[in-house]
Scaffold this motif. Structure first.
Motif, PDB file in Angstrom:
ATOM      1  N   ILE A   1       0.960  -1.311   0.016  1.00 30.85           N
ATOM      2  CA  ILE A   1      -0.087   0.062  -0.157  1.00 30.85           C
ATOM      3  C   ILE A   1       0.993   1.120   0.010  1.00 30.85           C
TER       4      ILE A   1
ATOM      5  N   PRO B   1       0.361   5.100   0.326  1.00 30.06           N
ATOM      6  CA  PRO B   1      -0.426   6.281   0.308  1.00 30.06           C
ATOM      7  C   PRO B   1       0.042   7.479  -0.448  1.00 30.06           C
TER       8      PRO B   1
ATOM      9  N   ASN C   1      -0.549  10.959   3.728  1.00 28.37           N
ATOM     10  CA  ASN C   1      -0.655   9.565   4.186  1.00 28.37           C
ATOM     11  C   ASN C   1      -2.116   9.373   4.197  1.00 28.37           C
ATOM     12  N   SER C   2      -2.591   8.210   4.696  1.00 27.34           N
ATOM     13  CA  SER C   2      -4.079   7.791   4.761  1.00 27.34           C
ATOM     14  C   SER C   2      -4.363   7.444   6.304  1.00 27.34           C
TER      15      SER C   2
ATOM     16  N   GLN D   1      -7.109   2.452   2.357  1.00 25.54           N
ATOM     17  CA  GLN D   1      -5.924   1.738   2.149  1.00 25.54           C
ATOM     18  C   GLN D   1      -5.631   1.243   3.501  1.00 25.54           C
ATOM     19  N   SER D   2      -5.813   2.015   4.490  1.00 26.30           N
ATOM     20  CA  SER D   2      -5.676   1.742   5.959  1.00 26.30           C
ATOM     21  C   SER D   2      -6.640   0.349   6.268  1.00 26.30           C
TER      22      SER D   2
ATOM     23  N   GLU E   1      -5.223  -2.410   4.437  1.00 25.59           N
ATOM     24  CA  GLU E   1      -3.856  -2.942   5.247  1.00 25.59           C
ATOM     25  C   GLU E   1      -4.082  -3.861   6.254  1.00 25.59           C
TER      26      GLU E   1
ATOM     27  N   LYS F   1       1.257  -4.498   3.392  1.00 29.02           N
ATOM     28  CA  LYS F   1       2.116  -3.509   4.079  1.00 29.02           C
ATOM     29  C   LYS F   1       2.296  -2.342   3.562  1.00 29.02           C
ATOM     30  N   ARG F   2       2.431  -1.264   4.233  1.00 29.41           N
ATOM     31  CA  ARG F   2       2.202   0.161   3.930  1.00 29.41           C
ATOM     32  C   ARG F   2       3.752   0.412   3.661  1.00 29.41           C
TER      33      ARG F   2
ATOM     34  N   GLU G   1       6.186   3.348   3.947  1.00 24.73           N
ATOM     35  CA  GLU G   1       6.281   4.547   4.689  1.00 24.73           C
ATOM     36  C   GLU G   1       7.205   5.569   4.152  1.00 24.73           C
TER      37      GLU G   1
ATOM     38  N   TRP H   1       5.301  13.224   4.623  1.00 24.98           N
ATOM     39  CA  TRP H   1       4.024  12.943   3.879  1.00 24.98           C
ATOM     40  C   TRP H   1       3.417  14.168   3.371  1.00 24.98           C
TER      41      TRP H   1
END
Length: 79
Positions: A9, A11, A15-16, A22-23, A26, A32-33, A35, A39
């Motif tokens: 994922i 964002p 971010n989200s 997306q969250s 997840e 997996k996000r 990072e 942001w």
């Protein structure tokens, strides 16, 4: 639902938050996000490096990137 691929994922700007789709994905599917360091004021090279670093942890042929907002253009640039 289970996935054979690694789903990352990514964002977009800002971010989200926890209620963002997306969250939710997840957490629900154990995706997996990726990072980012920053942001709210993104630097293209930094975002690309973050994607590269995360993708390199897996078999790239088995990775699916799921982007939103600014991440869509970042993924296209990365590709």
């Amino acid at each position: 639902m289970t996935f054979q691929s690694t789903i990352l994922i990514i964002p977009g700007l800002g971010n989200s938050g926890p209620q963002h789709w997306q969250s939710v994905w997840e957490n629900k599917f154990n995706f997996k996000r990726v990072e980012q360091q920053e942001w709210d004021t993104p630097v293209c090279d930094d975002w690309i490096e973050s994607i590269n670093n995360e993708v390199s942890k897996y078999d790239p042929a088995n990775v699916i990137l799921v982007g939103h907002s600014l991440a869509c253009t970042t993924i296209a640039y990365w590709a």
